[in-house]
Design a protein around this motif. Sequence first.
Motif, PDB file in Angstrom:
ATOM      1  N   SER A 224       0.836  -1.201   0.000  1.00 56.16           N
ATOM      2  CA  SER A 224       0.000   0.000   0.000  1.00 56.16           C
ATOM      3  C   SER A 224       0.871   1.251   0.000  1.00 56.16           C
ATOM      4  CB  SER A 224      -0.904  -0.021   1.237  1.00 56.16           C
ATOM      5  OG  SER A 224      -1.518   1.231   1.438  1.00 56.16           O
ATOM      6  N   THR A 225       0.264   2.374  -0.349  1.00 55.49           N
ATOM      7  CA  THR A 225       0.969   3.653  -0.256  1.00 55.49           C
ATOM      8  C   THR A 225       0.858   4.260   1.139  1.00 55.49           C
ATOM      9  OG1 THR A 225      -1.007   4.825  -1.028  1.00 55.49           O
ATOM     10  CG2 THR A 225       0.620   4.159  -2.700  1.00 55.49           C
ATOM     11  N   GLN A 226       0.081   3.599   2.010  1.00 56.43           N
ATOM     12  CA  GLN A 226      -0.128   4.122   3.363  1.00 56.43           C
ATOM     13  C   GLN A 226       1.153   4.021   4.182  1.00 56.43           C
ATOM     14  OE1 GLN A 226      -3.510   2.380   5.347  1.00 56.43           O
ATOM     15  NE2 GLN A 226      -3.058   3.362   7.306  1.00 56.43           N
ATOM     16  N   VAL A 227       1.502   5.102   4.855  1.00 57.89           N
ATOM     17  CA  VAL A 227       2.701   5.133   5.683  1.00 57.89           C
ATOM     18  C   VAL A 227       2.339   5.572   7.094  1.00 57.89           C
ATOM     19  CG1 VAL A 227       4.275   5.542   3.753  1.00 57.89           C
ATOM     20  CG2 VAL A 227       3.235   7.494   4.961  1.00 57.89           C
ATOM     21  N   SER A 228       3.242   5.275   8.025  1.00 56.19           N
ATOM     22  CA  SER A 228       3.015   5.628   9.415  1.00 56.19           C
ATOM     23  C   SER A 228       4.361   5.681  10.127  1.00 56.19           C
ATOM     24  CB  SER A 228       2.078   4.602  10.078  1.00 56.19           C
ATOM     25  OG  SER A 228       1.752   4.979  11.404  1.00 56.19           O
ATOM     26  N   ASP A 229       4.314   5.874  11.434  1.00 57.32           N
ATOM     27  CA  ASP A 229       5.521   5.850  12.263  1.00 57.32           C
ATOM     28  C   ASP A 229       5.374   4.738  13.287  1.00 57.32           C
ATOM     29  OD1 ASP A 229       7.077   8.269  11.414  1.00 57.32           O
ATOM     30  OD2 ASP A 229       5.195   9.245  11.952  1.00 57.32           O
ATOM     31  N   PHE A 230       6.452   4.009  13.493  1.00 58.38           N
ATOM     32  CA  PHE A 230       6.443   2.957  14.514  1.00 58.38           C
ATOM     33  C   PHE A 230       7.832   2.828  15.108  1.00 58.38           C
ATOM     34  CE2 PHE A 230       7.106  -1.474  15.820  1.00 58.38           C
ATOM     35  CZ  PHE A 230       6.095  -1.582  16.775  1.00 58.38           C
ATOM     36  N   ASN A 231       7.907   2.974  16.416  1.00 58.55           N
ATOM     37  CA  ASN A 231       9.166   2.792  17.142  1.00 58.55           C
ATOM     38  C   ASN A 231      10.310   3.605  16.513  1.00 58.55           C
ATOM     39  OD1 ASN A 231      11.051   1.855  18.972  1.00 58.55           O
ATOM     40  ND2 ASN A 231      10.674  -0.302  18.578  1.00 58.55           N
ATOM     41  N   ASN A 232      10.006   4.869  16.230  1.00 57.48           N
ATOM     42  CA  ASN A 232      10.983   5.812  15.673  1.00 57.48           C
ATOM     43  C   ASN A 232      11.420   5.465  14.254  1.00 57.48           C
ATOM     44  OD1 ASN A 232      11.081   7.385  18.104  1.00 57.48           O
ATOM     45  ND2 ASN A 232      12.445   5.826  18.996  1.00 57.48           N
ATOM     46  N   HIS A 233      10.605   4.707  13.545  1.00 59.87           N
ATOM     47  CA  HIS A 233      10.905   4.380  12.157  1.00 59.87           C
ATOM     48  C   HIS A 233       9.710   4.727  11.266  1.00 59.87           C
ATOM     49  CE1 HIS A 233      14.629   2.094  12.891  1.00 59.87           C
ATOM     50  NE2 HIS A 233      14.030   1.649  13.980  1.00 59.87           N
ATOM     51  N   LYS A 234       9.988   5.173  10.049  1.00 63.34           N
ATOM     52  CA  LYS A 234       8.949   5.352   9.049  1.00 63.34           C
ATOM     53  C   LYS A 234       8.611   3.981   8.471  1.00 63.34           C
ATOM     54  CE  LYS A 234       8.747   9.893   9.092  1.00 63.34           C
ATOM     55  NZ  LYS A 234       7.520  10.620   9.512  1.00 63.34           N
ATOM     56  N   VAL A 235       7.346   3.630   8.494  1.00 61.97           N
ATOM     57  CA  VAL A 235       6.944   2.306   8.020  1.00 61.97           C
ATOM     58  C   VAL A 235       5.851   2.424   6.961  1.00 61.97           C
ATOM     59  CG1 VAL A 235       7.599   1.061  10.120  1.00 61.97           C
ATOM     60  CG2 VAL A 235       5.327   2.094   9.980  1.00 61.97           C
ATOM     61  N   GLN A 236       5.771   1.382   6.146  1.00 62.14           N
ATOM     62  CA  GLN A 236       4.798   1.337   5.056  1.00 62.14           C
ATOM     63  C   GLN A 236       3.978   0.050   5.172  1.00 62.14           C
ATOM     64  OE1 GLN A 236       6.568   2.140   1.274  1.00 62.14           O
ATOM     65  NE2 GLN A 236       4.717   1.716   0.087  1.00 62.14           N
ATOM     66  N   LYS A 237       2.740   0.128   4.769  1.00 60.01           N
ATOM     67  CA  LYS A 237       1.797  -0.986   4.950  1.00 60.01           C
ATOM     68  C   LYS A 237       1.828  -1.964   3.779  1.00 60.01           C
ATOM     69  CE  LYS A 237      -3.152  -1.814   5.825  1.00 60.01           C
ATOM     70  NZ  LYS A 237      -4.477  -1.146   5.959  1.00 60.01           N
TER      71      LYS A 237
ATOM     72  N   GLY B  89      10.425 -10.893   1.950  1.00 54.83           N
ATOM     73  CA  GLY B  89      10.168 -10.477   0.575  1.00 54.83           C
ATOM     74  C   GLY B  89       9.721  -9.044   0.390  1.00 54.83           C
ATOM     75  N   LEU B  90       9.528  -8.293   1.475  1.00 50.86           N
ATOM     76  CA  LEU B  90       9.173  -6.886   1.344  1.00 50.86           C
ATOM     77  C   LEU B  90      10.435  -6.043   1.227  1.00 50.86           C
ATOM     78  CD1 LEU B  90       6.232  -6.666   3.902  1.00 50.86           C
ATOM     79  CD2 LEU B  90       6.083  -6.237   1.436  1.00 50.86           C
ATOM     80  N   PRO B  91      10.352  -4.852   0.618  1.00 50.70           N
ATOM     81  CA  PRO B  91      11.555  -4.006   0.463  1.00 50.70           C
ATOM     82  C   PRO B  91      11.915  -3.263   1.741  1.00 50.70           C
ATOM     83  CG  PRO B  91       9.658  -2.931  -0.523  1.00 50.70           C
ATOM     84  CD  PRO B  91       9.188  -4.306  -0.104  1.00 50.70           C
ATOM     85  N   GLY B  92      12.124  -4.011   2.801  1.00 45.97           N
ATOM     86  CA  GLY B  92      12.462  -3.449   4.098  1.00 45.97           C
ATOM     87  C   GLY B  92      12.060  -4.409   5.201  1.00 45.97           C
ATOM     88  N   LEU B  93      12.662  -4.266   6.360  1.00 41.25           N
ATOM     89  CA  LEU B  93      12.392  -5.160   7.478  1.00 41.25           C
ATOM     90  C   LEU B  93      10.985  -4.941   8.029  1.00 41.25           C
ATOM     91  CD1 LEU B  93      13.633  -7.246   9.506  1.00 41.25           C
ATOM     92  CD2 LEU B  93      14.178  -5.275  10.959  1.00 41.25           C
ATOM     93  N   ILE B  94      10.260  -6.026   8.284  1.00 41.02           N
ATOM     94  CA  ILE B  94       8.938  -5.936   8.908  1.00 41.02           C
ATOM     95  C   ILE B  94       9.111  -5.615  10.385  1.00 41.02           C
ATOM     96  CG2 ILE B  94       6.834  -7.194   9.508  1.00 41.02           C
ATOM     97  CD1 ILE B  94       7.307  -8.927   7.009  1.00 41.02           C
ATOM     98  N   LEU B  95       8.545  -4.491  10.814  1.00 41.12           N
ATOM     99  CA  LEU B  95       8.652  -4.080  12.212  1.00 41.12           C
ATOM    100  C   LEU B  95       7.385  -4.382  12.998  1.00 41.12           C
ATOM    101  CD1 LEU B  95      10.513  -0.648  12.007  1.00 41.12           C
ATOM    102  CD2 LEU B  95      11.450  -2.968  12.150  1.00 41.12           C
ATOM    103  N   LYS B  96       6.266  -4.454  12.310  1.00 41.16           N
ATOM    104  CA  LYS B  96       5.003  -4.786  12.980  1.00 41.16           C
ATOM    105  C   LYS B  96       4.204  -5.710  12.083  1.00 41.16           C
ATOM    106  CE  LYS B  96       1.075  -2.743  15.449  1.00 41.16           C
ATOM    107  NZ  LYS B  96       0.394  -1.483  15.854  1.00 41.16           N
ATOM    108  N   LEU B  97       3.641  -6.740  12.679  1.00 47.05           N
ATOM    109  CA  LEU B  97       2.902  -7.748  11.913  1.00 47.05           C
ATOM    110  C   LEU B  97       1.756  -8.270  12.753  1.00 47.05           C
ATOM    111  CD1 LEU B  97       2.925  -9.725   9.363  1.00 47.05           C
ATOM    112  CD2 LEU B  97       4.209 -11.292  10.838  1.00 47.05           C
ATOM    113  N   GLU B  98       0.550  -8.305  12.183  1.00 50.97           N
ATOM    114  CA  GLU B  98      -0.598  -8.861  12.903  1.00 50.97           C
ATOM    115  C   GLU B  98      -1.604  -9.424  11.923  1.00 50.97           C
ATOM    116  OE1 GLU B  98      -2.709  -5.927  15.195  1.00 50.97           O
ATOM    117  OE2 GLU B  98      -2.138  -4.340  13.812  1.00 50.97           O
TER     118      GLU B  98
END
Length: 316
Positions: free
Chosen positions: A140-153, A182-191
């Motif tokens: 998705s193009t949705q972005v957010s902040d998590f644990n001082n990192h910019k994250v994408q959904k 397989g995502l272009p970056g480390l998964i920091l949150k998963l549910e």
Amino acid sequence: MKKLLILMLMFSFYGKVFSQTERYIYQTEVNPDTINLVNMKVENTFLDIKGNQSLFISESKLLRDSLTTVLRQQGITETKKSKKDKSEFPKLPNGKSIQPTFFDYFITKNRDDRSVNFVESIGSKQVYYQEDRKMNWEISTQVSDFNNHKVQKATMNFGGRTWTAWFAPEIKIADGPYKFLGLPGLILKLEDDKGDYRFSFVKKINIEKAFSEIIKPEARKSTRINFQGDKASVRMEMVKNKDPEINFDSFNRMNQRNGGMNGGFGGQQGMNGMPNGDMGGQPDMQMGNPSSQSPSNSGSVMNFGNTNPIELSNKY
């Protein structure tokens, strides 16, 4: 004296099975029962990175496996009996018991070819399969902040659940908890969509000497479809041959009664803020400290009250 001996043995064993590792620590919450209203169980899981290889494992299993390895090196393959004639696994040098885990297995991944191996132990024997399902993420193009990192959904259907991942493009590691990669970056949150499983990145630590899990050359290779049958076959062979290693396995299965279920197809341990890389009285998560190594060997799907496996379907 016995705790001190174990401590010394673990120090002497480091040079053989320990190596430098980047460890990503996740607070992992699990709803153990989809029918009854119960509290979420919390434990730590680790994603250990070395080059293009990774290992996903729970803290409790790492503690149990490393201690079991040390005991086996000393020729100890039987657990002692308590006054109530129940098997007792040796305590950690700090006197604490190893907590049960919902993840009584380990997963190895190779990010170059995207291979994923799911490994379980029965005593000293291993049974494993290579994941054969592709991971088709919808980014998705949705972005957010998590644990001082910019994250994408990103979202994906896998194992009968719809998973939502938030990955950090700035961390150039195409990996994450459990089998996911397989995502272009480390998964920091998963549910998952049911709110039964939640992985939340807490911190990264660098470890000079970390216990390493590997697939043994003699491990029984299975398939995802035949996995349960092959595990049962290995167990039957060990029982038939009166293999003393089955004693460790029997203890570990018994020890899951208050902890849950194998998460392949289907312990609570609080985070306490984890000051200085430990858990406020719990074993040191760096595993470079012998008070923080694990042994947990299970052979079959644990179903002692937990009715909520991480994979609800073996088809998708």
